[in-house]
Write an enzyme that holds these catalytic residues in place. Structure first.
Site, mmCIF file in Angstrom:
data_model
loop_
_atom_site.group_PDB
_atom_site.id
_atom_site.type_symbol
_atom_site.label_atom_id
_atom_site.label_comp_id
_atom_site.label_asym_id
_atom_site.label_seq_id
_atom_site.Cartn_x
_atom_site.Cartn_y
_atom_site.Cartn_z
ATOM 1 N N SER B 45 0.853 -1.174 0.000
ATOM 2 C CA SER B 45 0.000 0.000 0.000
ATOM 3 C C SER B 45 0.897 1.235 0.000
ATOM 4 O O SER B 45 1.885 1.283 0.733
ATOM 5 C CB SER B 45 -0.908 -0.018 1.225
ATOM 6 O OG SER B 45 -1.792 1.070 1.166
ATOM 7 N N GLU B 46 0.532 2.237 -0.821
ATOM 8 C CA GLU B 46 1.385 3.425 -0.988
ATOM 9 C C GLU B 46 1.745 4.081 0.339
ATOM 10 O O GLU B 46 2.799 4.700 0.466
ATOM 11 C CB GLU B 46 0.685 4.507 -1.826
ATOM 12 C CG GLU B 46 0.323 4.117 -3.210
ATOM 13 C CD GLU B 46 -1.105 3.641 -3.276
ATOM 14 O OE1 GLU B 46 -1.397 2.579 -2.681
ATOM 15 O OE2 GLU B 46 -1.917 4.302 -3.931
ATOM 16 N N ASN B 47 0.817 4.022 1.296
ATOM 17 C CA ASN B 47 1.072 4.726 2.549
ATOM 18 C C ASN B 47 2.107 4.036 3.428
ATOM 19 O O ASN B 47 2.437 4.543 4.492
ATOM 20 C CB ASN B 47 -0.231 4.965 3.312
ATOM 21 C CG ASN B 47 -1.000 3.704 3.578
ATOM 22 O OD1 ASN B 47 -0.932 2.752 2.794
ATOM 23 N ND2 ASN B 47 -1.733 3.675 4.661
#
Lengths: 217, 216, 217, 216
Positions: B45-47
């Site tokens: 996930s990008e975060n």
């Protein structure tokens, strides 16, 4: 490093400042610093952040309270108020691809003059930017981004100001701590020096200026 | 079957054991529900996490553990947390095997537009530009049309996400692969005719020699 | 990720390969991989590393055993044998400032086309390089560096190949793990999946190809 | 007093409470022994640590804990470990308050040469180029001459380390500060005359109005 109260924040942060603010849709955002900015009406801010979160959360609350005059972010889709203010010309928004934003913040923190990224080539992001061809591939030259303040959120600090982040609340926080002139970290607790292992410290206390402990007014 | 489920089920079949996968918000997120048995993938996930697990049970949410849509998620055993520069390092550096994203438009050259409708809606590109530029395989997962308007067009008139063409387009009607000659129709959904698909498609479709029915 | 033995290394690594090797003066270097390269006389290597350590330690032993034909390093001062071979033309040495080497390896791993650094401007390091002026400051454009292999050393792996490094033995290892086509990690132990916390994993298993456990022949 | 100790003691007086400091190999390393009481500094080492402590007691060495010279060191409470990119991020990014290095030559413009003698000795620049380019304050700590040959010269003929001038030169004879007009002699060691210093110096020295005796 100095421990400060919420009230002392207002002596340090002037209206019209530029500030990097950690967080990803509110996760890992220093909410109490934001609370204080709102209560004390410290406005005209230039905010550099991943996004403007939601109207009732994180950086979104600064937007709703009209304290932001300029936002350099990758995403505003979760906050209709940012879109409305932008369309009506009340706020200036510069959209930056997320990975590029991370590298631009990092570049400033680690003293690079810029980085070459393939992201954005041939899109509107390329407009006005220098491009370079390296080995037949075209890249955009993206420049470092800096700010007067970094408002960051960490899980823990020790009494030297060393910071440790938790899970996905880390995101832009350690990068921003390196890139701003004055670093203010909001933490959930302060632990004795030596109780965070060398591998678990993500930001060294020597680059942190102030610590605000949550719940300490 | 719900069109969204059709799309998610078909995309899920593209995942291979050991893949590092990033799922966008909306239909792409549903893909996680239909991973074939025996296939183990790692969700990034990008975060800032690899090894993201499903939504937590009620009462077990943690404010420090969300996905790129801001929803609470869990961490699977072996999960790893990292900062945003590292996160996009995986993406831009070619370490991500598959990214699944939604689209506003995809065109005959496989170009994707998914972050802005000029004068109307400007959510911003978020991580999409990096994902499409950097992932080894880019899959578009979307409904074939948007309120009746074709989303597969001759040429995107919304701003592009990247000049790197997508690798596969999966809709509830068809599976389409952009190639040097144009868009190749490879699979059609059960009980859907080629004519119906072409009618809902602005771009001209090339019918694959090996056209087959979509299996889910 | 696959666990392999020392003997299997010789089926994977061909003479004449390029390899990034972790370590800083021998600390954090995969010594058993080096042992096997020496025993099996896998030579003609292009080595990218911080340094060539000491004649009897780490990468220095590859040099003494004449397995290195080219070295891209920041420092050879602790290994007189590297200096001797260089002066006599037996080995080609490219000297790169340490911080620049780190960023060049990182750039490759994170998909950047290059970085602008002030380091080396106006020195012999500038020779043959493109320079750019950004905001009145001159920078060198330094390009990514890649290799077929990364030989790295971690403290622990789990059975997914997730790696955790220890103290100053981390150095170039996590950067190199991102930058090479095939990553071979030498580890001291393998622990159950889930027993290394998400914050303590520095390199994810998905980018590691092979694990060699120390002491397992 | 041993000339090396004189140099190290004088340099130590430049350190301020809270400074992040990097000490090079040789004389600079000795500086750690003479930190004034009440001054707390953090030592950074290029190989990836802030909060480095002194040499361990015999039998308490750990192979994963060395300094940039490859010697065993300890970690103080609050120490932090990091990779090489981060390490030079601190250095290049302007977070390092002071770097203390040795020199082969320093010249009238404050230029430093410390990593190579053409045709003779090529240790390599290691981290020196980044340190001199990036640190807030660069202090050269060296013996005034090398086997009788002046090291403070009119113009370096060895390859430069950086085009950024050093901030202070400390030898066993003098403290010299490079300025816009040239090298300013600021302090002289006890029982050493200005003439003696100038005789051992190839570059012309400007005598400071506030010249004083070096205190240790």
């Amino acid at each position: 490093m100095k421990t400060i109260t919420r009230k002392e924040l207002t002596e340090i942060i002037r209206p019209g400042s530029s500030a990097m603010i950690g967080g990803f849709l509110g996760c890992g955002t220093p909410d109490e610093i934001i609370d204080e900015l709102i209560v004390s009406r410290i406005g005209g801010l230039t905010v550099i952040a991943n996004d403007t979160a939601f109207p009732d959360r994180g950086i979104g609350r600064l937007v709703v309270n009209r304290l932001v005059s300029r936002a350099i972010v990758s995403h505003i889709g979760t906050n209709p108020e940012t879109q409305r203010q932008m369309i009506e010309g009340e706020i200036e928004v510069e959209l930056v691809p997320q990975g590029t934003l991370a590298e631009r913040v990092r570049a400033r923190g680690v003293g690079l003059g810029g980085i070459l990224t393939p992201t954005g080539v041939g899109t509107v992001v390329e407009e006005g930017k220098e491009t370079l061809v390296v080995g037949e591939q075209k890249y955009l030259l993206e420049l470092p981004i800096s700010a007067e303040f970094a408002f960051i959120k960490a899980k823990r600090a020790d009494y030297c100001g060393n910071l440790s982040y938790s899970l996905t609340a880390r995101n832009f926080n350690p990068l921003m701590a390196m890139a701003a002139e004055c670093v203010i970290a909001e933490v959930e607790e302060v632990v004795p020096v030596g109780s965070i292992s060398p591998e678990e410290i993500h930001t060294p206390g020597v680059i942190v200026d102030y610590i605000l402990v949550r719940g300490c007014r | 079957m719900d069109p969204r489920e059709v799309i998610a089920r078909r995309v899920a079949k593209e995942l291979k054991d050991g893949d590092l996968v990033n799922l966008g918000i909306g239909i792409p997120t549903l893909v996680a529900n239909y991973i074939p048995s025996g296939v183990n993938v790692f969700f990034q996930s990008e975060n800032g996490i690899i090894g993201m697990g499903p939504e937590p049970l009620e009462g077990m949410e943690n404010p420090d553990m969300t996905n790129a849509g801001g929803m609470f998620v869990t961490a699977l055993p072996g999960a790893m947390a990292f900062d945003s520069a590292m996160s996009f390092g995986f993406i831009r550096g070619g370490h991500l095997d598959i990214t699944v994203l939604g689209a506003l438009q995809v065109d005959e050259k496989g170009m994707l537009a998914n972050w802005m409708i000029p004068g109307k809606m400007i959510p911003g590109m978020g991580g999409a530009m990096d994902l499409v530029t950097g992932a080894k395989k880019v899959i578009v997962a979307m409904t074939h049309t948007g309120k009746g308007t074709p989303k597969i067009v001759r040429k995107c008139n919304f701003p592009l996400t990247s000049i790197r063409p997508v690798d596969l387009i999966v809709t509830e009607l068809a599976v389409i692969e952009p190639g040097p000659e144009g868009l190749v129709l490879k699979e059609v959904a059960p009980n859907v005719s080629i004519e119906e698909i072409q009618k809902s498609t602005d771009a001209r479709l090339i019918i694959s020699d090996r056209l087959c029915e979509m299996t889910l």
